[in-house]
Design an enzyme around this catalytic site. Structure first.
Site, PDB file in Angstrom:
ATOM      1  CD  GLU A 109      55.911  40.708  64.481  1.00 25.44           C
ATOM      2  OE1 GLU A 109      55.882  42.178  64.184  1.00 25.44           O
ATOM      3  OE2 GLU A 109      56.452  40.150  63.655  1.00 25.44           O
TER       4      GLU A 109
ATOM      5  CG  ASP B  83      59.159  38.181  62.128  1.00 23.21           C
ATOM      6  OD1 ASP B  83      59.036  39.531  62.615  1.00 23.21           O
ATOM      7  OD2 ASP B  83      59.297  37.969  60.953  1.00 23.21           O
TER       8      ASP B  83
END
Length: 710
Positions: A391, A354
């Protein structure tokens, strides 16, 4: 055990042991990084009774000592004394009980103090009017727990799915299984449900290979959410990097939580399904130091664990209040140790990072491609062999870094998402109104494996994780039904969530019974699905999109732990039909190796490589001038190669125009005839089409032709 026993060279008594609680020839030792502390106590709990054991040794910022033997099930934490100087980044407070950053399990919930919210509440929303002085953190902070890692893996073997064959399925533990009618009620929404035969059967029959789970690290809801009677559903608010979240377990004790998650991974592996974890190392649940709680890292060593400015304030590139500082070698070690822990103890097959740029910003806060964390991932003998996905953006300055991560990392490709949405939805809506679109150049780059983004260091196209919908944003079905987000249930006056969705409601906002509108929407969903699943790269589906799941237009359902986010397994006939179409598309992808090349397609014939060419509706190669034409809505994408045994060519006829169109099947050397294999408009498969013969395609449709070799 959660006290780990490691085979390693004999250690000097002046050298710190591994962080956390461990056993060596010397006995049981506890160690924790607290570089600026003046004293550290290990706190061992027997019920409510607390025994404090001073850690007498320190070196290199690590405090440690021999401690009483801690058997599995022992609850413990730390108390740390040291300077309280917020302007210098120091926030030590011996009144605070702190979780072990290396704790392998967590018992209890974070409880928020009445001095802040009028009454104490926990994750379950239960009021606690009888709490003690807020300076004593015992009622508010959960305990770390020693566990036994001696799990029976029964010969577990990792599926080791090649990237060329990988199909990622992004899901939430609770959301995927909470309403499955064949899962026993006591198991719904749990780790155990992930390994239930009914769930496994769905994944296997669908044809996905890799289950990517939203965060399963232990986490806590933000205090502001709890104050408003809401809770963090997605889990991007980490409380412990080594511990599974206890709220996802049917088991009611820490050892059972650990074993239950391992059992789920074992069952998924037995079904041939990989497990990838979405991991949040960029920030923690402690939020900003001027308003967030002290739960672990901040009380141990705020200045070491977090990125701070010269005035001791948090540097926030995550949008959550704090940023974990991987410029420090021991903080980087913590993240690497956590990753290895999940691979070695839980047998997971990879990770999705993330807000990955936040992990690799250097001393000047800029993205650092050769950051030590990247070097470690590439060289670590454990981690370099698992699937690693970034990401590639955070919310800091210059945080968008799609295509700039080094191998072995793959990346979520937001450029693919946006261009495919634009072609099939935003520009198609424009065509309906007689307005120009964006042209074909950007779309073609994504359909070519995004070589412009990932063409360096032999990354393309398998470094591109292609998707049009994920947990964050509209569902696939909602992209075709809403042009405006409907996030009022989140309690933020519809201010949250993205405004640029490139969606199209097909003339009616939200739910409708209009048969014509529904038919148009369903075809658009199939167009989007086919584009993701039949393009070079690694396709990703969000759970439920294979059957038209809706969130009622909510594109930021992070606090919706309810039917908004949970998959419904009771499907309408249209949803059952879409599910079958998704299975057919995934079967077609498996069959046609041309559509999943390991190397970037080339414009010319190269033995063993896919050749990629572009044709227009008259059957001729697309002229250069056509690429920038904003009125062009039709593209024939031709894949072929030399010596391809299962077929000479595959052509995707992509037509986003508002009217039906005759499209000439291209004449290609080595192809004696075409056969219609799939169409989003429901045209029967198997129909023969001669090279040079026109076929009529309906408005806004995708048709797949497979060529027969000479």
């Amino acid at each position: 055990m959660g006290v780990h026993v490691a085979a390693r060279p004999r250690r000097s008594s002046q050298t710190p042991p591994p962080p956390g609680v461990s056993r060596s020839a010397l006995g049981t030792e506890a160690a924790v990084l607290a570089r600026h502390a003046t004293a550290v106590d290990l706190c061992v709990f027997d019920g409510d009774a607390e025994e404090r054991v001073p850690l007498r040794r320190s070196a290199h910022g690590v405090w440690w000592d021999l401690v009483p033997d801690l058997s599995p099930g022992t609850r413990y934490g730390f108390r740390v004394d040291g300077p309280w100087s917020p302007a210098q980044g120091h926030r030590h407070n011996p009144h605070k009980l702190l979780l072990d950053p290396y704790g392998h399990a967590v018992d209890g919930w974070v409880r928020w103090a009445p001095a802040v919210y009028g009454h104490a509440v926990d994750e379950g929303g239960h009021a606690r009017p009888d709490v003690r002085d807020e300076r004593d953190s015992a009622p508010f902070v959960p305990r770390s727990v020693v566990v036994d890692h001696g799990f029976d893996w029964q010969g577990d073997v990792a599926p080791a799915v090649p990237w060329t064959d990988t199909v990622v399925y992004e899901a939430h533990v609770r959301g995927l299984t909470m309403r499955h009618p064949d899962v026993p009620p006591q198991l719904q929404g749990t780790y155990a449900a992930l390994g239930h035969p009914a769930v496994l059967q769905h994944l296997v029959s669908l044809g996905v290979t890799t289950l990517e789970l939203l965060p399963v690290h232990a986490y806590a809801s933000e205090p502001d959410l709890v104050r408003r009677g809401r809770y963090n559903y997605w889990g991007y608010n980490t409380l412990g990097f080594f511990a599974p979240h206890p709220g996802y377990a049917a088991a009611d004790h820490p050892q059972g939580v650990v074993d239950e998650l391992k059992g789920a991974v074992r069952a998924l592996h037995a079904a041939g399904i990989e497990v990838v974890l979405d991991v949040v190392y960029n920030h923690t649940a402690e939020q900003a130091s001027d308003r967030g709680p002290t739960l672990s890292w901040r009380g141990l060593d705020n200045r070491t664990y977090y990125r701070l400015d010269a005035q001791g304030r948090d540097v926030d590139v995550t949008g959550t209040g704090n940023t974990v500082d991987l410029r420090d070698p021991l903080v980087t070690r913590m993240v690497l140790d956590s990753l290895r822990h999940w691979v070695q103890e839980y047998h997971v097959d990879g990770f999705r990072f993330d807000l990955a740029p936040a992990l690799v910003r250097g001393d000047d806060d800029a993205y650092q491609r050769d950051h030590p964390f990247h070097v470690a991932l590439r060289t670590d003998p454990v981690l370099s062999g698992v699937k690693l996905i970034a990401e590639p953006w955070d919310v800091g300055v210059h945080g968008w870094r799609t295509g700039q991560f080094p191998p072995p990392l793959a990346e979520w490709n937001d450029r693919f998402r946006d261009s495919v949405r634009s072609f099939w939805l935003a520009d198609a809506a424009g065509a309906q109104r007689g307005a120009p679109g964006a042209g074909l150049r950007e779309l073609a780059s994504r359909l070519a494996g995004s070589a412009d983004l990932f063409g360096h260091e032999h990354r393309a196209p398998l470094a591109s994780v292609n998707f049009v919908a994920a947990h964050d944003g509209f569902t696939l079905a909602d992209l075709t039904a809403y042009e405006q987000k409907n996030n009022l249930p989140n309690g933020e006056d519809n201010r949250d969530g993205h405004g640029d969705n490139r969606s199209w409601n097909h003339g009616v906002e939200g739910a409708t019974t209009d048969a014509a509108v529904l038919a148009e929407r369903e075809r658009s969903v199939r167009n989007l699905l086919a584009t993701v699943l039949l393009s070079p790269g690694v396709p990703m589906l969000a759970a439920g999109d294979e059957a038209g799941r809706t969130q009622g237009g909510n594109n930021n359902a992070y606090n919706q732990d309810n039917s908004t986010s949970w998959l419904s397994w009771r499907r309408s006939p249209a949803q059952e039909a879409l599910l079958e179409q998704t299975r057919e598309l995934l079967a077609l992808r498996r069959e046609l190796a041309l559509l999943r090349p390991a190397a970037a397609p080339t414009p010319g014939p190269v033995a063993g490589r896919t050749r990629l060419r572009w044709f227009e509706e008259q059957g001729l190669e697309l002229p250069a001038a056509a690429w920038g034409d904003p009125w062009r809505r039709t593209l024939v994408v031709l894949h072929d190669t030399l010596h391809q045994p299962e077929g000479a060519a595959v052509a995707l006829v992509m037509h986003a125009g508002a009217d039906p169109l005759d499209v000439v099947a291209p004449k290609v050397e080595g192809v004696t005839g075409w056969r219609l294999r799939w169409s989003s408009d429901g045209a029967p498969a198997g129909s023969p089409v001669a090279p040079g013969q026109p076929i009529q395609v309906v408005a806004r449709s995708l048709t797949v032709l497979v060529g027969s070799p000479a």
